[in-house]
Design a protein around this motif. Structure first.
Motif, PDB file in Angstrom:
ATOM      1  N   HIS A  92       0.830  -1.200   0.000  1.00  0.00           N
ATOM      2  CA  HIS A  92       0.000   0.000   0.000  1.00  0.00           C
ATOM      3  C   HIS A  92       0.869   1.255   0.000  1.00  0.00           C
ATOM      4  N   GLU A  93       0.393   2.285  -0.648  1.00  0.00           N
ATOM      5  CA  GLU A  93       1.067   3.586  -0.681  1.00  0.00           C
ATOM      6  C   GLU A  93       0.089   4.661  -0.241  1.00  0.00           C
ATOM      7  N   GLU A  94       0.614   5.733   0.331  1.00  0.00           N
ATOM      8  CA  GLU A  94      -0.229   6.836   0.790  1.00  0.00           C
ATOM      9  C   GLU A  94      -0.775   7.648  -0.380  1.00  0.00           C
ATOM     10  N   TYR A  95       0.047   7.857  -1.397  1.00  0.00           N
ATOM     11  CA  TYR A  95      -0.351   8.630  -2.569  1.00  0.00           C
ATOM     12  C   TYR A  95      -0.762   7.687  -3.690  1.00  0.00           C
ATOM     13  N   SER A  96      -1.139   8.231  -4.828  1.00  0.00           N
ATOM     14  CA  SER A  96      -1.549   7.416  -5.964  1.00  0.00           C
ATOM     15  C   SER A  96      -0.315   6.930  -6.733  1.00  0.00           C
ATOM     16  N   TRP A  97      -0.062   5.626  -6.634  1.00  0.00           N
ATOM     17  CA  TRP A  97       1.046   4.993  -7.336  1.00  0.00           C
ATOM     18  C   TRP A  97       0.497   4.005  -8.346  1.00  0.00           C
ATOM     19  N   LEU A  98       1.251   3.806  -9.405  1.00  0.00           N
ATOM     20  CA  LEU A  98       0.922   2.829 -10.427  1.00  0.00           C
ATOM     21  C   LEU A  98       2.090   1.856 -10.511  1.00  0.00           C
ATOM     22  N   THR A  99       1.794   0.570 -10.407  1.00  0.00           N
ATOM     23  CA  THR A  99       2.820  -0.456 -10.526  1.00  0.00           C
ATOM     24  C   THR A  99       2.511  -1.293 -11.755  1.00  0.00           C
ATOM     25  N   LEU A 100       3.436  -1.272 -12.708  1.00  0.00           N
ATOM     26  CA  LEU A 100       3.308  -2.075 -13.929  1.00  0.00           C
ATOM     27  C   LEU A 100       4.142  -3.334 -13.748  1.00  0.00           C
ATOM     28  N   ILE A 101       3.584  -4.487 -14.114  1.00  0.00           N
ATOM     29  CA  ILE A 101       4.264  -5.760 -13.902  1.00  0.00           C
ATOM     30  C   ILE A 101       4.186  -6.593 -15.174  1.00  0.00           C
ATOM     31  N   ALA A 102       5.330  -7.158 -15.576  1.00  0.00           N
ATOM     32  CA  ALA A 102       5.376  -8.080 -16.710  1.00  0.00           C
ATOM     33  C   ALA A 102       6.364  -9.196 -16.412  1.00  0.00           C
ATOM     34  N   CYS A 103       6.140 -10.337 -17.017  1.00  0.00           N
ATOM     35  CA  CYS A 103       7.036 -11.489 -16.833  1.00  0.00           C
ATOM     36  C   CYS A 103       8.251 -11.365 -17.748  1.00  0.00           C
ATOM     37  N   GLU A 104       9.364 -11.981 -17.314  1.00  0.00           N
ATOM     38  CA  GLU A 104      10.542 -12.068 -18.178  1.00  0.00           C
ATOM     39  C   GLU A 104      11.338 -13.317 -17.819  1.00  0.00           C
ATOM     40  N   GLY A 105      12.143 -13.769 -18.763  1.00  0.00           N
ATOM     41  CA  GLY A 105      13.022 -14.907 -18.521  1.00  0.00           C
ATOM     42  C   GLY A 105      12.293 -16.237 -18.457  1.00  0.00           C
ATOM     43  N   PHE A 106      11.686 -16.662 -19.558  1.00  0.00           N
ATOM     44  CA  PHE A 106      10.946 -17.924 -19.558  1.00  0.00           C
ATOM     45  C   PHE A 106      11.903 -19.106 -19.478  1.00  0.00           C
ATOM     46  N   ASP A 107      11.656 -19.998 -18.539  1.00  0.00           N
ATOM     47  CA  ASP A 107      12.435 -21.221 -18.354  1.00  0.00           C
ATOM     48  C   ASP A 107      11.645 -22.372 -18.965  1.00  0.00           C
ATOM     49  N   GLU A 108      12.089 -22.847 -20.126  1.00  0.00           N
ATOM     50  CA  GLU A 108      11.347 -23.897 -20.829  1.00  0.00           C
ATOM     51  C   GLU A 108      11.273 -25.194 -20.032  1.00  0.00           C
ATOM     52  N   ALA A 109      12.310 -25.519 -19.301  1.00  0.00           N
ATOM     53  CA  ALA A 109      12.318 -26.757 -18.513  1.00  0.00           C
ATOM     54  C   ALA A 109      11.224 -26.736 -17.442  1.00  0.00           C
ATOM     55  N   ARG A 110      11.046 -25.594 -16.799  1.00  0.00           N
ATOM     56  CA  ARG A 110      10.020 -25.458 -15.747  1.00  0.00           C
ATOM     57  C   ARG A 110       8.690 -24.965 -16.290  1.00  0.00           C
ATOM     58  N   GLU A 111       8.699 -24.512 -17.553  1.00  0.00           N
ATOM     59  CA  GLU A 111       7.523 -23.908 -18.175  1.00  0.00           C
ATOM     60  C   GLU A 111       6.959 -22.783 -17.320  1.00  0.00           C
ATOM     61  N   ALA A 112       7.867 -21.913 -16.889  1.00  0.00           N
ATOM     62  CA  ALA A 112       7.489 -20.788 -16.035  1.00  0.00           C
ATOM     63  C   ALA A 112       8.478 -19.640 -16.235  1.00  0.00           C
ATOM     64  N   TYR A 113       8.018 -18.447 -15.915  1.00  0.00           N
ATOM     65  CA  TYR A 113       8.900 -17.281 -15.951  1.00  0.00           C
ATOM     66  C   TYR A 113       9.680 -17.208 -14.649  1.00  0.00           C
ATOM     67  N   VAL A 122       4.605   7.372  -9.721  1.00  0.00           N
ATOM     68  CA  VAL A 122       3.729   8.155  -8.851  1.00  0.00           C
ATOM     69  C   VAL A 122       2.939   9.156  -9.697  1.00  0.00           C
ATOM     70  N   LEU A 123       1.678   9.399  -9.308  1.00  0.00           N
ATOM     71  CA  LEU A 123       0.823  10.345 -10.022  1.00  0.00           C
ATOM     72  C   LEU A 123       1.371  11.755  -9.862  1.00  0.00           C
ATOM     73  N   ILE A 124       1.577  12.445 -10.993  1.00  0.00           N
ATOM     74  CA  ILE A 124       2.098  13.820 -10.930  1.00  0.00           C
ATOM     75  C   ILE A 124       1.108  14.851 -11.444  1.00  0.00           C
ATOM     76  N   SER A 125       0.138  14.428 -12.277  1.00  0.00           N
ATOM     77  CA  SER A 125      -0.861  15.387 -12.733  1.00  0.00           C
ATOM     78  C   SER A 125      -2.069  14.674 -13.308  1.00  0.00           C
ATOM     79  N   VAL A 126      -3.164  15.426 -13.344  1.00  0.00           N
ATOM     80  CA  VAL A 126      -4.408  14.952 -13.955  1.00  0.00           C
ATOM     81  C   VAL A 126      -4.847  16.011 -14.939  1.00  0.00           C
ATOM     82  N   GLU A 127      -5.011  15.605 -16.182  1.00  0.00           N
ATOM     83  CA  GLU A 127      -5.384  16.549 -17.235  1.00  0.00           C
ATOM     84  C   GLU A 127      -6.800  16.215 -17.709  1.00  0.00           C
ATOM     85  N   ALA A 128      -7.735  17.171 -17.533  1.00  0.00           N
ATOM     86  CA  ALA A 128      -9.109  16.965 -17.994  1.00  0.00           C
ATOM     87  C   ALA A 128      -9.120  16.805 -19.504  1.00  0.00           C
TER      88      ALA A 128
END
Length: 129
Positions: A92-113, A122-128
């Motif tokens: 949790h954060e006090e202000y408005s934060w955005l967390t972007l998440i993506a997978c990387e490094g696929f392991d074919e043997a385990r069939e998993a990232y 962090v949110l810096i502005s809002v434009e109507a």
């Protein structure tokens, strides 16, 4: 951006395809707290996904979340590579934060990232619109 429901064992992202997914249980995007969005770097057919360039983001870069009413501008403050089970990035954060998440490094043997790329901004502005 589509909603991704949380199940007992986490979020099922296999169906996500070309959309960015909002992870249920995190703050709703644009509100105070930590909003998590996830997306594929590459789709199952090998074509680029919506987060193809996530690893190229740097401190100060801007990320835009656009709604019918406004454009929310976030400034990147952290880029990290974490283990798949590291949920600290969803804290949790006090202000408005955005967390972007993506997978990387696929392991074919385990069939998993083997790790995740995480971009926190962090949110810096809002434009109507």
């Amino acid at each position: 951006i589509v909603g991704v429901p949380r199940a007992a064992d986490g979020w099922d992202l296999t169906w996500l395809s070309r959309q960015a997914g909002y992870l249920e249980g995190t703050a709703f995007p644009t509100l105070p707290g930590n909003s998590a969005l996830t997306g594929h770097v590459y789709l199952a057919d090998g074509t680029p996904g919506p987060f193809i360039a996530i690893d190229q983001l740097e401190w100060g870069d801007e990320v835009y979340v656009v709604s019918d009413e406004a454009t929310f501008v976030y400034a990147v403050r952290q880029v990290a590579h974490v283990q798949p089970d590291n949920l600290n990035v969803l804290r949790h954060e006090e202000y408005s934060w955005l967390t972007l998440i993506a997978c990387e490094g696929f392991d074919e043997a385990r069939e998993a990232y083997v790790r995740r790329v995480v971009v926190r901004a962090v949110l810096i502005s809002v434009e109507a619109r």
